[in-house]
Motif scaffolding. Structure first.
Motif, mmCIF file in Angstrom:
data_model
loop_
_atom_site.group_PDB
_atom_site.id
_atom_site.type_symbol
_atom_site.label_atom_id
_atom_site.label_comp_id
_atom_site.label_asym_id
_atom_site.label_seq_id
_atom_site.Cartn_x
_atom_site.Cartn_y
_atom_site.Cartn_z
ATOM 1 N N LEU A 7 43.098 47.158 17.272
ATOM 2 C CA LEU A 7 42.771 48.253 16.357
ATOM 3 C C LEU A 7 41.847 49.317 16.945
ATOM 4 O O LEU A 7 41.966 50.488 16.632
ATOM 5 C CB LEU A 7 42.120 47.669 15.105
ATOM 6 C CG LEU A 7 43.091 47.130 14.066
ATOM 7 C CD1 LEU A 7 42.334 46.526 12.908
ATOM 8 C CD2 LEU A 7 43.992 48.268 13.571
ATOM 9 N N ARG A 8 40.901 48.891 17.806
ATOM 10 C CA ARG A 8 39.962 49.876 18.363
ATOM 11 C C ARG A 8 40.742 50.922 19.185
ATOM 12 O O ARG A 8 40.543 52.129 19.027
ATOM 13 C CB ARG A 8 38.928 49.170 19.242
ATOM 14 C CG ARG A 8 37.701 50.028 19.502
ATOM 15 C CD ARG A 8 36.765 49.392 20.507
ATOM 16 N NE ARG A 8 36.532 47.983 20.310
ATOM 17 C CZ ARG A 8 35.587 47.463 19.531
ATOM 18 N NH1 ARG A 8 34.800 48.254 18.857
ATOM 19 N NH2 ARG A 8 35.443 46.165 19.426
ATOM 20 N N HIS A 9 41.638 50.412 20.055
ATOM 21 C CA HIS A 9 42.413 51.341 20.871
ATOM 22 C C HIS A 9 43.387 52.154 20.011
ATOM 23 O O HIS A 9 43.617 53.336 20.266
ATOM 24 C CB HIS A 9 43.182 50.574 21.959
ATOM 25 C CG HIS A 9 42.283 49.976 23.006
ATOM 26 N ND1 HIS A 9 41.627 48.788 22.817
ATOM 27 C CD2 HIS A 9 41.913 50.439 24.223
ATOM 28 C CE1 HIS A 9 40.900 48.526 23.902
ATOM 29 N NE2 HIS A 9 41.055 49.510 24.761
ATOM 30 N N ARG A 10 43.938 51.502 18.982
ATOM 31 C CA ARG A 10 44.868 52.223 18.095
ATOM 32 C C ARG A 10 44.144 53.336 17.335
ATOM 33 O O ARG A 10 44.714 54.396 17.080
ATOM 34 C CB ARG A 10 45.527 51.269 17.108
ATOM 35 C CG ARG A 10 46.633 50.457 17.736
ATOM 36 C CD ARG A 10 47.433 49.691 16.727
ATOM 37 N NE ARG A 10 48.566 49.068 17.374
ATOM 38 C CZ ARG A 10 49.720 49.675 17.610
ATOM 39 N NH1 ARG A 10 49.911 50.912 17.211
ATOM 40 N NH2 ARG A 10 50.701 49.044 18.218
ATOM 41 N N ALA A 11 42.873 53.068 16.975
ATOM 42 C CA ALA A 11 42.104 54.115 16.283
ATOM 43 C C ALA A 11 41.810 55.266 17.253
ATOM 44 O O ALA A 11 41.825 56.437 16.860
ATOM 45 C CB ALA A 11 40.810 53.528 15.725
ATOM 46 N N GLY A 12 41.568 54.931 18.526
ATOM 47 C CA GLY A 12 41.367 55.967 19.547
ATOM 48 C C GLY A 12 42.621 56.811 19.715
ATOM 49 O O GLY A 12 42.559 58.039 19.795
ATOM 50 N N LEU A 13 43.766 56.136 19.722
ATOM 51 C CA LEU A 13 45.035 56.872 19.844
ATOM 52 C C LEU A 13 45.284 57.722 18.603
ATOM 53 O O LEU A 13 45.682 58.881 18.701
ATOM 54 C CB LEU A 13 46.196 55.884 19.985
ATOM 55 C CG LEU A 13 46.496 55.369 21.372
ATOM 56 C CD1 LEU A 13 47.555 54.288 21.305
ATOM 57 C CD2 LEU A 13 46.986 56.522 22.248
ATOM 58 N N GLY A 14 45.017 57.096 17.442
ATOM 59 C CA GLY A 14 45.315 57.750 16.160
ATOM 60 C C GLY A 14 44.615 59.092 16.017
ATOM 61 O O GLY A 14 45.231 60.085 15.623
ATOM 62 N N ILE A 15 43.335 59.127 16.388
ATOM 63 C CA ILE A 15 42.601 60.391 16.190
ATOM 64 C C ILE A 15 43.098 61.481 17.146
ATOM 65 O O ILE A 15 43.048 62.663 16.838
ATOM 66 C CB ILE A 15 41.072 60.181 16.283
ATOM 67 C CG1 ILE A 15 40.376 61.358 15.618
ATOM 68 C CG2 ILE A 15 40.588 59.990 17.705
ATOM 69 C CD1 ILE A 15 38.996 61.096 15.155
#
Ligand SMILES: Nc1ncnc2c1ncn2[C@@H]1O[C@H](COP(=O)(O)OP(=O)(O)OP(=O)(O)O)[C@@H](O)[C@H]1O
Length: 270
Positions: free
Chosen positions: A195-203
């Motif tokens: 999730l941490r990396h996905r949140a980085g990608l998401g933004i």
């Protein structure tokens, strides 16, 4: 021959323009969540159109014609985050978040990431550029503090209330911490990416921000930009990439995934 060219040069220009548009559209959308849905819809529509033309099925042909309008609206809905980023980028006026004098903050930020990586403390940063990150900053705790290695290290210490979530950085200052970023729904080849990396990608899919991630599990440093993850960078590589994007405004994702893979192999064999 000359007569043929005179008669058809405009068709050639039209084909060229359409090819460029389609190719750019494909490049922009290929890595997105909606790409598969779009491919599925296109295959279905083309298949139906072909069958209905061959068998002269009038009702299906009529339905397909009506479906074109629906399809245009569906495209806007499916690619809403990507279109939002594209339009916001077109309308944004400020491109760099760090100028020459703020490069020192960049060094402090990278130094803090390296220290967090050694201590295996997870961290997530979003560096604001042209598009405001206010809505995301408001989901956390407002700070407005100068970037310092010590402060970042303290915030992401696992025993502090603000370590959970992301930090928003702008113009050499920490705007807020403990923020919730949008989570990318993209298919990623590496299933261990959470999730941490996905949140980085998401933004970075929804804005022109650059996100930085320190993995709690492996200590790997990563950079996300325009919805692409550059995983497991060495600190020097990270500094160079950040400088290229933030200081010189070079937007290319020059480091591809195979290079990331090689770095990962080198790190694990070391
Ligand atoms: N939407 C979000 N916005 C900001 N931070 C988030 C979000 N979702 C999860 N996080 C952060 O990520 C942490 C969970 O990370 P997770 O282990 O799932 O990710 P990971 O990408 O595998 O990273 P790591 O390698 O650090 O384990 C949460 O504790 C939280 O701090």
């Amino acid at each position: 021959m000359w007569e043929f060219v005179q008669k058809h040069w405009n068709h050639a220009v039209e084909i060229l323009l359409l090819a460029v548009l389609l190719y750019q559209g494909y490049r922009f959308l290929r890595a997105t969540r909606g790409a598969r849905i779009l491919t599925g819809l296109l295959v279905l529509l083309l298949g139906l159109a072909l069958v209905s033309q061959l068998l002269k099925l009038e009702v299906i042909t009529w339905l397909l014609k009506g479906f074109v309008t629906f399809f245009a609206i569906a495209l806007v809905v499916i690619f809403q985050p990507e279109l939002r980023r594209l339009l916001a980028e077109l309308g944004s006026h400020r491109f760099f978040s760090f100028n020459g004098s703020e490069e020192a903050s960049l060094d402090n930020l990278i130094e803090a990431m390296v220290q967090l990586s050694h201590r295996r403390c997870g961290a997530l940063f979003a560096i604001q550029r042209g598009i405001e990150l206010k809505p995301f900053a408001e989901s956390g705790v407002s700070l407005d503090a100068k970037i310092s290695t010590e402060l970042i290290g303290t915030i992401f210490h696992p025993k502090t209330p603000l370590h959970d979530g992301g930090m928003v950085v702008d113009q050499g200052r920490i705007v807020a911490a403990g923020c919730v970023f949008p989570v990318s729904q993209k298919d990623l080849p590496d299933r261990s990416i959470g999730l941490r990396h996905r949140a980085g990608l998401g933004i970075t899919e929804e804005t022109d921000a650059v996100a930085l991630v320190v993995s709690e599990e492996t200590g790997a440093l990563s950079l996300c930009h325009k919805g692409k993850l550059e995983h497991n960078l060495e600190p020097d590589e990270l500094r160079e990439r950040l400088q290229r994007i933030l200081v010189y405004g070079e937007d290319d994702n020059t480091r591809n995934e195979s290079e990331s893979g090689k770095a990962e192999e080198a790190r694990s064999s070391a």
